[in-house]
Design a protein around this motif. Structure first.
Motif: not given
Length: 368
Positions: A222-228, A239-255
């Motif tokens: 049930n783990l949900q793989w969003l993107e690599t 840093f920029n890629q991680a920041n983009t992931l944070i902004n892109k997925y919002g509360d859905d991103l848990k790890g």
């Protein structure tokens, strides 16, 4: 080829294992996987014949002083500074190896090939390498073998027949299990996560990711793989890629899982600056010194790695044993100085050991 889960296959993905987001690139490869048991039962490695390369008419180097060049993916980062330190320590300890490190300043396979080719021309006895691309580097390594040069890889492999031995820091499925178990323990077994890697063709990272997918499918469906995403082992891009992931997925991103010693601290920095410590877990492969500020601040709970100084040290001893003729195809172990006896696995790999998990309780015991 890299695996891409298309929308048309999403129903199949949901029914067969770990959920993956639309358009997901796992960043893994299509080689067979061997996920470890969910309950931690130890796997029994299958016997495999030697599949490494053979140098052409090498001179008798037994006991002789040898000149060795170490060509890592790149120089100037803590991880390969540590492997270089281990190589130098082993060379000094043995007393009959002249070892230097010379790598590209960026993780660029073309630059790495050029460097190796130049050392073949100038004349060395041995080449140590950590490949930026397993296929692209193979021809120049085979050229070295044809010139009678001993060739040993570490950290990131080439095609097996392009080198004699590969010193594997930890088995790919062992790294995969440590990463996914740590992720599930921190964010839950049904959370969403993303990965920051170097490139989709970097061999060790592609193998870890493929094994992570296989293990998660079996043990945490049930783990949900969003993107690599790729970050080229560049701090700013990571840093920029991680920041983009944070902004892109919002509360859905848990790890966020970092697959390089550059990506993991950069992702931790991005999570810290976004004020998301405690909301987004960062787990990954990194040197302890780079992660201490984030671990001490409770923004990072788990750092997965091995001792890269020991990895370089082991690679140097394997090179010496190879040059001396003491390590031969079919052998099951090799002596590696203070590390003792290391096992031969998968035909032509030397296993350093199991991965280590750094936490707040132990990370300050290490300095590299």
């Amino acid at each position: 080829m890299l695996k891409k889960t298309l929308v048309a296959l999403s129903v199949l993905s949901l029914s067969t294992g770990m959920v993956q987001a639309q358009g997901t690139w796992t960043g893994g490869d299509d080689l067979p996987t061997t996920p470890l048991a969910c309950d931690g039962t130890a796997a029994t490695p299958a016997a495999k014949e030697y599949d490494g390369g053979v140098p052409t008419n090498p001179p008798d180097r037994a006991g002789q002083e040898i000149t060795v060049v170490d060509v890592p993916k790149l120089i100037g980062i803590g991880y390969f500074d540590a492997t270089s330190k281990g190589i130098a320590e082993a060379a000094a300890e043995m007393g009959n190896m002249n070892a230097t490190t010379d790598g590209p300043t960026e993780a660029n396979i073309d630059d790495q090939i050029t460097l190796i080719d130049n050392y073949i021309t100038s004349g060395v006895d041995g080449i140590l390498f950590a490949a930026n691309d397993p296929v692209a580097i193979a021809p120049v390594l085979k050229k070295a073998l044809e010139a009678g040069i001993n060739v040993v890889g570490y950290d990131a492999n080439s095609e097996p027949d392009a080198r004699q031995w590969f010193v594997n820091q930890a088995e790919f499925n062992g790294i995969a299990k440590a990463m996914i178990d740590s992720l599930a323990a921190e964010v839950g077994e049904d959370a969403s996560f993303a990965i920051v890697t170097s490139t989709f063709t970097t061999p060790n990272q592609a193998r870890w990711i493929a094994e992570m997918e296989a293990y998660a499918t079996e043990c945490y469906p049930n783990l949900q793989w969003l993107e690599t995403v790729e970050a080229q082992e560049d701090n700013i891009l990571s840093f920029n890629q991680a920041n983009t992931l944070i902004n892109k997925y919002g509360d859905d991103l848990k790890g966020i899982l970092g697959m390089t010693s550059v990506a993991t601290p950069a992702a931790a920095d991005a999570v810290t600056q976004a004020g998301q410590c405690g909301n987004i877990a960062v787990i990954g492969l990194a040197t302890p010194n780079a992660m201490k500020p984030y671990v001490d601040a409770d923004c990072v709970k788990s750092v997965v790695l091995w001792n890269p100084v020991d990895l370089g040290y082991a690679a140097a001893y394997v090179m010496r044993a190879t040059a001396d003729g003491e390590l031969q195809p079919g052998d099951t172990e090799v002596e590696a100085g203070k590390l003792g006896t290391l096992s031969v696995i998968n035909g032509s790999e030397i296993l350093l050991g199991a991965p280590f998990i750094f936490t707040k309780e132990n990370i300050n015991d290490f300095d590299f």
